[in-house]
Design a protein around this motif. Sequence first.
Motif, PDB file in Angstrom:
ATOM      1  N   UNK A 113      74.809 -59.047  52.313  1.00 54.88           N
ATOM      2  CA  UNK A 113      75.869 -58.836  51.500  1.00 54.88           C
ATOM      3  C   UNK A 113      75.645 -59.564  50.239  1.00 54.88           C
ATOM      4  N   UNK A 114      75.578 -61.185  50.640  1.00 56.54           N
ATOM      5  CA  UNK A 114      75.540 -61.989  49.479  1.00 56.54           C
ATOM      6  C   UNK A 114      74.260 -61.734  48.731  1.00 56.54           C
ATOM      7  N   UNK A 115      73.108 -61.518  49.125  1.00 61.97           N
ATOM      8  CA  UNK A 115      72.005 -60.944  48.222  1.00 61.97           C
ATOM      9  C   UNK A 115      72.419 -60.094  47.474  1.00 61.97           C
ATOM     10  N   UNK A 116      72.992 -58.941  47.888  1.00 64.67           N
ATOM     11  CA  UNK A 116      73.079 -57.878  46.666  1.00 64.67           C
ATOM     12  C   UNK A 116      74.035 -58.177  46.010  1.00 64.67           C
ATOM     13  N   UNK A 117      75.097 -59.197  46.154  1.00 69.39           N
ATOM     14  CA  UNK A 117      76.193 -59.575  45.249  1.00 69.39           C
ATOM     15  C   UNK A 117      75.271 -60.342  44.142  1.00 69.39           C
ATOM     16  N   UNK A 118      74.591 -61.429  44.528  1.00 70.86           N
ATOM     17  CA  UNK A 118      73.900 -62.120  43.642  1.00 70.86           C
ATOM     18  C   UNK A 118      73.207 -61.218  42.673  1.00 70.86           C
ATOM     19  N   UNK A 124      74.208 -69.428  36.621  1.00 68.19           N
ATOM     20  CA  UNK A 124      74.060 -70.339  37.686  1.00 68.19           C
ATOM     21  C   UNK A 124      74.792 -69.684  38.820  1.00 68.19           C
ATOM     22  N   UNK A 125      75.854 -68.817  38.629  1.00 68.78           N
ATOM     23  CA  UNK A 125      76.635 -68.222  39.654  1.00 68.78           C
ATOM     24  C   UNK A 125      75.752 -67.391  40.632  1.00 68.78           C
ATOM     25  N   UNK A 126      75.004 -66.602  40.007  1.00 72.50           N
ATOM     26  CA  UNK A 126      73.935 -65.891  40.812  1.00 72.50           C
ATOM     27  C   UNK A 126      72.742 -66.877  41.543  1.00 72.50           C
ATOM     28  N   UNK A 127      72.387 -67.998  40.948  1.00 73.90           N
ATOM     29  CA  UNK A 127      71.422 -68.784  41.604  1.00 73.90           C
ATOM     30  C   UNK A 127      72.217 -69.578  42.749  1.00 73.90           C
ATOM     31  N   UNK A 128      73.235 -69.786  42.813  1.00 74.27           N
ATOM     32  CA  UNK A 128      74.238 -70.532  43.763  1.00 74.27           C
ATOM     33  C   UNK A 128      74.434 -69.554  44.941  1.00 74.27           C
ATOM     34  N   UNK A 129      74.776 -68.423  44.751  1.00 82.90           N
ATOM     35  CA  UNK A 129      75.104 -67.300  45.769  1.00 82.90           C
ATOM     36  C   UNK A 129      73.778 -66.904  46.515  1.00 82.90           C
ATOM     37  N   UNK A 130      72.677 -66.990  45.588  1.00 83.89           N
ATOM     38  CA  UNK A 130      71.366 -66.624  46.268  1.00 83.89           C
ATOM     39  C   UNK A 130      71.019 -67.634  47.247  1.00 83.89           C
TER      40      UNK A 130
END
Length: 217
Positions: A113-118, A124-130
Amino acid sequence: MHLHADLPLRRRPSPPPHPIPPLACVRVCAQPEKLGTADLVEEVECGKGRVVKVTGIVNKGRTTSVLLRGSNKLVMEESERSLHDALCVIRCLVNKRFLITGGASPETEVFYQLSTWAKSLLGMESYCVKAFAEALEVVPYTLAENAGLNPIQMVTELRNRHARGERTAGINVKKGAISDMAADNVLQPLLVTTSALTLATETVRMILKIDDIVPTR
Protein backbone atom coordinates in the motif's frame (compact mmCIF):
# COMPACT_ATOMS: atom_id res chain seq x y z
CA MET A 1 38.59 -5.88 90.63
CA HIS A 2 41.44 -5.14 88.26
CA LEU A 3 40.72 -4.54 84.51
CA HIS A 4 43.28 -4.98 81.82
CA ALA A 5 43.87 -1.94 79.64
CA ASP A 6 43.34 -3.88 76.38
CA LEU A 7 40.00 -5.41 77.34
CA PRO A 8 36.87 -3.55 76.09
CA LEU A 9 34.46 -2.42 78.76
CA ARG A 10 30.79 -2.85 77.87
CA ARG A 11 27.80 -1.69 79.81
CA ARG A 12 25.20 -4.29 80.56
CA PRO A 13 21.63 -3.12 79.91
CA SER A 14 19.45 -2.85 82.96
CA PRO A 15 16.52 -5.27 83.27
CA PRO A 16 13.04 -3.97 82.40
CA PRO A 17 11.06 -2.54 85.30
CA HIS A 18 8.20 -4.97 84.78
CA PRO A 19 8.57 -8.62 83.83
CA ILE A 20 7.40 -9.56 80.32
CA PRO A 21 4.35 -11.82 80.49
CA PRO A 22 4.48 -15.11 78.57
CA LEU A 23 2.91 -15.19 75.12
CA ALA A 24 -0.68 -16.36 75.15
CA CYS A 25 -2.22 -18.48 72.43
CA VAL A 26 -4.96 -16.60 70.59
CA ARG A 27 -7.75 -18.51 68.96
CA VAL A 28 -8.39 -17.37 65.40
CA CYS A 29 -12.04 -17.44 64.39
CA ALA A 30 -12.35 -17.39 60.57
CA GLN A 31 -15.51 -17.49 58.57
CA PRO A 32 -16.13 -20.68 56.58
CA GLU A 33 -16.40 -18.82 53.27
CA LYS A 34 -12.93 -17.34 53.86
CA LEU A 35 -11.29 -20.75 54.16
CA GLY A 36 -10.27 -23.10 51.37
CA THR A 37 -10.83 -26.83 51.14
CA ALA A 38 -8.89 -29.56 49.38
CA ASP A 39 -9.25 -33.31 49.07
CA LEU A 40 -5.58 -34.14 49.41
CA VAL A 41 -2.38 -32.35 50.44
CA GLU A 42 0.74 -34.45 49.95
CA GLU A 43 4.47 -34.08 49.51
CA VAL A 44 5.70 -35.72 46.32
CA GLU A 45 9.13 -36.14 44.79
CA CYS A 46 9.96 -33.87 41.85
CA GLY A 47 13.34 -34.68 40.40
CA LYS A 48 15.91 -34.36 43.19
CA GLY A 49 13.61 -32.30 45.42
CA ARG A 50 10.18 -32.50 46.98
CA VAL A 51 7.15 -30.29 46.47
CA VAL A 52 3.80 -29.95 48.23
CA LYS A 53 0.95 -30.99 45.92
CA VAL A 54 -2.60 -29.85 46.65
CA THR A 55 -5.41 -31.53 44.71
CA GLY A 56 -9.19 -31.49 44.81
CA ILE A 57 -9.61 -27.76 45.47
CA VAL A 58 -13.25 -26.70 45.37
CA ASN A 59 -12.84 -22.96 44.80
CA LYS A 60 -9.64 -22.62 42.77
CA GLY A 61 -9.91 -18.86 42.33
CA ARG A 62 -8.15 -16.98 39.52
CA THR A 63 -4.51 -17.71 40.37
CA THR A 64 -2.44 -20.51 38.89
CA SER A 65 0.94 -21.95 39.80
CA VAL A 66 3.15 -23.12 36.94
CA LEU A 67 5.95 -25.58 37.70
CA LEU A 68 8.75 -25.69 35.13
CA ARG A 69 11.18 -28.60 34.98
CA GLY A 70 14.24 -29.13 32.83
CA SER A 71 17.29 -31.33 32.52
CA ASN A 72 19.74 -28.41 32.78
CA LYS A 73 19.90 -24.65 33.26
CA LEU A 74 19.77 -23.92 29.53
CA VAL A 75 16.48 -25.80 29.11
CA MET A 76 15.01 -24.05 32.13
CA GLU A 77 15.92 -20.61 30.80
CA GLU A 78 14.42 -21.41 27.40
CA SER A 79 11.23 -22.70 29.05
CA GLU A 80 10.98 -19.55 31.12
CA ARG A 81 11.38 -17.37 28.03
CA SER A 82 8.69 -19.34 26.19
CA LEU A 83 6.30 -18.98 29.10
CA HIS A 84 7.07 -15.26 29.32
CA ASP A 85 6.36 -14.83 25.60
CA ALA A 86 3.01 -16.60 26.00
CA LEU A 87 2.06 -14.35 28.92
CA CYS A 88 3.03 -11.27 26.89
CA VAL A 89 0.71 -12.40 24.08
CA ILE A 90 -2.16 -12.72 26.54
CA ARG A 91 -1.36 -9.28 27.95
CA CYS A 92 -1.47 -7.79 24.45
CA LEU A 93 -4.87 -9.37 23.84
CA VAL A 94 -6.18 -7.94 27.10
CA ASN A 95 -4.96 -4.43 26.28
CA LYS A 96 -6.20 -4.46 22.67
CA ARG A 97 -8.56 -7.27 21.74
CA PHE A 98 -7.82 -7.53 18.05
CA LEU A 99 -6.13 -10.29 16.04
CA ILE A 100 -4.47 -10.10 12.64
CA THR A 101 -2.90 -12.69 10.40
CA GLY A 102 0.73 -13.65 10.91
CA GLY A 103 3.45 -14.94 8.62
CA ALA A 104 4.60 -11.39 7.76
CA SER A 105 1.36 -10.76 5.85
CA PRO A 106 0.58 -7.43 7.62
CA GLU A 107 4.03 -6.00 6.90
CA THR A 108 3.85 -7.08 3.26
CA GLU A 109 0.42 -5.52 2.81
CA VAL A 110 1.60 -2.26 4.36
CA PHE A 111 4.62 -2.38 2.05
CA TYR A 112 2.39 -2.79 -1.00
CA GLN A 113 0.00 0.00 0.00
CA LEU A 114 2.83 2.44 0.80
CA SER A 115 4.64 1.61 -2.43
CA THR A 116 1.49 2.33 -4.40
CA TRP A 117 0.98 5.59 -2.53
CA ALA A 118 4.61 6.64 -3.05
CA LYS A 119 4.09 6.58 -6.84
CA SER A 120 1.51 9.34 -6.53
CA LEU A 121 3.83 11.64 -4.56
CA LEU A 122 6.61 13.90 -5.73
CA GLY A 123 10.03 14.90 -4.48
CA MET A 124 11.36 14.01 -1.06
CA GLU A 125 7.99 12.79 0.22
CA SER A 126 7.90 10.06 -2.41
CA TYR A 127 11.43 8.96 -1.54
CA CYS A 128 10.71 8.83 2.20
CA VAL A 129 7.51 6.82 1.80
CA LYS A 130 9.23 4.40 -0.58
CA ALA A 131 12.16 3.94 1.83
CA PHE A 132 9.78 3.29 4.73
CA ALA A 133 7.94 0.70 2.64
CA GLU A 134 11.14 -1.07 1.62
CA ALA A 135 12.23 -1.25 5.26
CA LEU A 136 9.17 -3.37 6.04
CA GLU A 137 10.42 -6.11 3.72
CA VAL A 138 13.02 -6.99 6.35
CA VAL A 139 10.32 -8.82 8.33
CA PRO A 140 9.33 -11.42 5.69
CA TYR A 141 12.94 -11.69 4.55
CA THR A 142 14.14 -12.50 8.08
CA LEU A 143 11.23 -14.89 8.70
CA ALA A 144 12.02 -16.88 5.55
CA GLU A 145 15.72 -16.90 6.33
CA ASN A 146 15.19 -18.18 9.88
CA ALA A 147 12.89 -20.92 8.57
CA GLY A 148 15.61 -22.19 6.23
CA LEU A 149 13.80 -21.04 3.08
CA ASN A 150 15.01 -19.01 0.12
CA PRO A 151 14.29 -15.44 1.31
CA ILE A 152 14.50 -13.79 -2.13
CA GLN A 153 12.10 -16.32 -3.68
CA MET A 154 9.67 -16.14 -0.75
CA VAL A 155 9.57 -12.33 -0.62
CA THR A 156 9.12 -12.06 -4.40
CA GLU A 157 6.25 -14.53 -4.43
CA LEU A 158 4.69 -12.92 -1.37
CA ARG A 159 4.87 -9.50 -3.01
CA ASN A 160 3.16 -10.83 -6.16
CA ARG A 161 0.40 -12.47 -4.16
CA HIS A 162 -0.39 -9.22 -2.36
CA ALA A 163 -0.31 -7.34 -5.65
CA ARG A 164 -3.08 -9.71 -6.85
CA GLY A 165 -5.24 -8.76 -3.88
CA GLU A 166 -4.45 -11.62 -1.46
CA ARG A 167 -4.10 -9.53 1.68
CA THR A 168 -3.83 -12.45 4.12
CA ALA A 169 -1.11 -14.29 2.19
CA GLY A 170 1.94 -15.01 4.33
CA ILE A 171 4.90 -17.33 4.80
CA ASN A 172 3.86 -20.73 6.14
CA VAL A 173 6.95 -22.01 7.93
CA LYS A 174 5.60 -25.55 8.35
CA LYS A 175 4.67 -25.98 4.68
CA GLY A 176 7.63 -23.98 3.40
CA ALA A 177 5.43 -22.01 1.00
CA ILE A 178 3.11 -19.02 0.71
CA SER A 179 -0.42 -19.72 1.91
CA ASP A 180 -3.50 -18.02 3.34
CA MET A 181 -2.76 -17.26 6.98
CA ALA A 182 -6.43 -16.77 7.87
CA ALA A 183 -7.32 -20.21 6.50
CA ASP A 184 -4.35 -21.79 8.29
CA ASN A 185 -5.40 -20.07 11.55
CA VAL A 186 -2.04 -18.32 11.94
CA LEU A 187 -2.93 -15.24 14.01
CA GLN A 188 -1.15 -12.76 16.23
CA PRO A 189 -2.20 -9.80 18.42
CA LEU A 190 -2.56 -6.47 16.67
CA LEU A 191 -0.69 -4.70 19.47
CA VAL A 192 2.50 -6.66 18.69
CA THR A 193 2.72 -5.36 15.12
CA THR A 194 1.66 -1.79 15.90
CA SER A 195 4.10 -1.54 18.81
CA ALA A 196 6.99 -2.85 16.70
CA LEU A 197 6.30 -0.38 13.88
CA THR A 198 5.85 2.53 16.29
CA LEU A 199 9.03 1.86 18.26
CA ALA A 200 11.09 1.30 15.11
CA THR A 201 9.83 4.54 13.59
CA GLU A 202 10.54 6.53 16.76
CA THR A 203 14.06 5.08 16.93
CA VAL A 204 14.87 6.11 13.36
CA ARG A 205 13.49 9.60 13.93
CA MET A 206 15.61 9.98 17.04
CA ILE A 207 18.78 8.93 15.19
CA LEU A 208 18.06 11.31 12.32
CA LYS A 209 17.54 14.21 14.72
CA ILE A 210 20.82 13.50 16.50
CA ASP A 211 22.77 13.60 13.24
CA ASP A 212 21.01 16.86 12.21
CA ILE A 213 19.75 15.18 9.06
CA VAL A 214 16.13 16.07 9.73
CA PRO A 215 15.40 19.40 11.48
CA THR A 216 13.45 19.16 14.72
CA ARG A 217 9.98 20.63 14.50
